[in-house]
Design a protein around this motif. Sequence first.
Motif, mmCIF file in Angstrom:
data_model
loop_
_atom_site.group_PDB
_atom_site.id
_atom_site.type_symbol
_atom_site.label_atom_id
_atom_site.label_comp_id
_atom_site.label_asym_id
_atom_site.label_seq_id
_atom_site.Cartn_x
_atom_site.Cartn_y
_atom_site.Cartn_z
ATOM 1 N N GLU A 104 -42.146 -14.200 2.389
ATOM 2 C CA GLU A 104 -41.075 -14.126 1.388
ATOM 3 C C GLU A 104 -39.829 -13.458 1.967
ATOM 4 N N THR A 105 -40.046 -12.403 2.730
ATOM 5 C CA THR A 105 -38.924 -11.672 3.330
ATOM 6 C C THR A 105 -38.173 -12.538 4.336
ATOM 7 N N LEU A 106 -38.906 -13.232 5.194
ATOM 8 C CA LEU A 106 -38.264 -14.103 6.177
ATOM 9 C C LEU A 106 -37.479 -15.222 5.497
ATOM 10 N N ALA A 107 -38.045 -15.772 4.420
ATOM 11 C CA ALA A 107 -37.343 -16.840 3.696
ATOM 12 C C ALA A 107 -36.028 -16.321 3.116
ATOM 13 N N GLU A 108 -36.039 -15.090 2.596
ATOM 14 C CA GLU A 108 -34.808 -14.506 2.049
ATOM 15 C C GLU A 108 -33.767 -14.305 3.147
ATOM 16 N N ILE A 109 -34.210 -13.785 4.285
ATOM 17 C CA ILE A 109 -33.282 -13.536 5.392
ATOM 18 C C ILE A 109 -32.690 -14.851 5.902
ATOM 19 N N HIS A 110 -33.553 -15.845 6.078
ATOM 20 C CA HIS A 110 -33.061 -17.151 6.528
ATOM 21 C C HIS A 110 -32.141 -17.778 5.494
ATOM 22 N N GLY A 111 -32.465 -17.580 4.227
ATOM 23 C CA GLY A 111 -31.620 -18.129 3.175
ATOM 24 C C GLY A 111 -30.217 -17.552 3.196
ATOM 25 N N ASP A 112 -30.105 -16.333 3.726
ATOM 26 C CA ASP A 112 -28.794 -15.683 3.844
ATOM 27 C C ASP A 112 -28.094 -16.044 5.153
ATOM 28 N N GLY A 113 -28.740 -16.886 5.967
ATOM 29 C CA GLY A 113 -28.142 -17.271 7.234
ATOM 30 C C GLY A 113 -28.271 -16.226 8.323
ATOM 31 N N ALA A 114 -29.157 -15.240 8.128
ATOM 32 C CA ALA A 114 -29.341 -14.167 9.093
ATOM 33 C C ALA A 114 -30.541 -14.454 9.999
ATOM 34 N N VAL A 115 -30.704 -13.637 11.026
ATOM 35 C CA VAL A 115 -31.802 -13.786 11.982
ATOM 36 C C VAL A 115 -32.793 -12.643 11.787
ATOM 37 N N PRO A 116 -34.038 -12.942 11.450
ATOM 38 C CA PRO A 116 -35.049 -11.883 11.364
ATOM 39 C C PRO A 116 -35.624 -11.577 12.740
ATOM 40 N N ILE A 117 -35.860 -10.297 12.987
ATOM 41 C CA ILE A 117 -36.484 -9.850 14.228
ATOM 42 C C ILE A 117 -37.768 -9.124 13.847
ATOM 43 N N LEU A 118 -38.864 -9.779 14.059
ATOM 44 C CA LEU A 118 -40.170 -9.219 13.717
ATOM 45 C C LEU A 118 -40.592 -8.279 14.834
ATOM 46 N N VAL A 119 -41.012 -7.061 14.487
ATOM 47 C CA VAL A 119 -41.376 -6.097 15.517
ATOM 48 C C VAL A 119 -42.634 -5.341 15.105
ATOM 49 N N GLY A 120 -43.587 -5.254 16.026
ATOM 50 C CA GLY A 120 -44.817 -4.527 15.734
ATOM 51 C C GLY A 120 -45.889 -4.807 16.756
ATOM 52 N N GLY A 121 -47.010 -4.153 16.554
ATOM 53 C CA GLY A 121 -48.111 -4.324 17.478
ATOM 54 C C GLY A 121 -49.438 -4.613 16.811
ATOM 55 N N THR A 122 -49.408 -4.920 15.509
ATOM 56 C CA THR A 122 -50.652 -5.208 14.799
ATOM 57 C C THR A 122 -50.975 -6.691 14.954
ATOM 58 N N GLY A 123 -51.880 -6.976 15.881
ATOM 59 C CA GLY A 123 -52.176 -8.359 16.230
ATOM 60 C C GLY A 123 -52.643 -9.196 15.065
ATOM 61 N N LEU A 124 -53.478 -8.622 14.197
ATOM 62 C CA LEU A 124 -53.988 -9.392 13.063
ATOM 63 C C LEU A 124 -52.868 -9.769 12.112
ATOM 64 N N TYR A 125 -51.907 -8.889 11.898
ATOM 65 C CA TYR A 125 -50.756 -9.206 11.059
ATOM 66 C C TYR A 125 -49.991 -10.390 11.647
ATOM 67 N N ILE A 126 -49.678 -10.291 12.948
ATOM 68 C CA ILE A 126 -48.883 -11.329 13.597
ATOM 69 C C ILE A 126 -49.613 -12.661 13.588
ATOM 70 N N ARG A 127 -50.890 -12.633 13.939
ATOM 71 C CA ARG A 127 -51.661 -13.884 13.969
ATOM 72 C C ARG A 127 -51.740 -14.512 12.579
ATOM 73 N N THR A 128 -51.966 -13.710 11.552
ATOM 74 C CA THR A 128 -52.079 -14.245 10.195
ATOM 75 C C THR A 128 -50.780 -14.890 9.751
ATOM 76 N N LEU A 129 -49.650 -14.263 10.068
ATOM 77 C CA LEU A 129 -48.358 -14.827 9.682
ATOM 78 C C LEU A 129 -48.079 -16.129 10.418
ATOM 79 N N ILE A 130 -48.289 -16.146 11.722
ATOM 80 C CA ILE A 130 -47.930 -17.308 12.531
ATOM 81 C C ILE A 130 -48.924 -18.451 12.337
ATOM 82 N N GLU A 131 -50.215 -18.147 12.404
ATOM 83 C CA GLU A 131 -51.235 -19.188 12.390
ATOM 84 C C GLU A 131 -51.802 -19.472 11.002
#
Length: 326
Positions: A104-131
């Motif tokens: 939801e957050t990424l969709a809002e940022i993209h809707g505003d024409g901005a670039v989101p920069i995802l940052v972190g080290g929690t692999g399960l979070y990243i994998r769940t979002l991407i895959e």
Amino acid sequence: MSTANSLDAPYDVAAGDRPPLALIAGPTASGKSDCAVALAQELERRGRRAVVVNADSSQVYADLSILSARPDADDMGGIEHRLFGAWDGAQGCSAADWARAARETLAEIHGDGAVPILVGGTGLYIRTLIEGIAPIPPIAPSVREAVRALPVEEAYAALLREDPERAARLGATDVTRVARALEVVRSTGHGLAHWQARTSGGIAGTVALHPLILLPERQALYARCDLRFEGMIARGALGEVEALLARGLDPDLPVMRAIGVPELAKVVSGEWTLETAVSRGAQATRNYAKRQFTWLRHQPPADWPRMELQNFNGRLLRDILLRFLG
């Protein structure tokens, strides 16, 4: 559908462009947050608004400002940050919960024409979002209770019999993952691979992903971990834990098991000296960094760039930005 080939290229979501998403992943104390802010500042200098989005499972909790090393106003460098301190500690934030909020957050940022920069080290979070997430049915409470009561040696031996494919991919002493794999196969009749092949909800096909994984030299990373934990004590981590304990939360909640909380809780109760807690907390931080390092080196797709670092400095930061901006 077109794709944003660079982070600062214009895009139009309404016109069907696949918008850009930067991802900076790395173990704790690797300098990824500084990189994210520097990248966002450079994008803004180029006329493209950027927003940093948290993908760290401790920094999501409002109760853990110091112990999670959550960035403060100075660290943010004038860049908007999202999903930092967004959950109350009384409410656990699962990977599915975070991924839902992140989408939801990424969709809002993209809707505003901005670039989101995802940052972190929690692999399960990243994998769940991407895959996406595997549609595993709820685990029967009786199965979970029985599995979690087993010593890890017995649980691993059982997993070798019941789901040998998964057992072969896990360490025999990995308590959490062995128990999870065993309870899934016993409760559902299928191993984790069966369910993971049916994942859904991932955003990989909807964004132009620009990933980078930071892999610092191990001993330098561990030294930074030690310094970080000592610095947390100096900034009032003990008081943060005292306030958390005063809430009387369930000790099984993620916020209560975050690195530093159990160690400093023993200081509050009088079981340990502060010196002991600092030593144990620093060791727990190093162990966590080691697990993150291993996961990030081997688990993400092979074509995600890995940057092995010797020393974190201004020149290295420029090199990192050039990888993103060309």
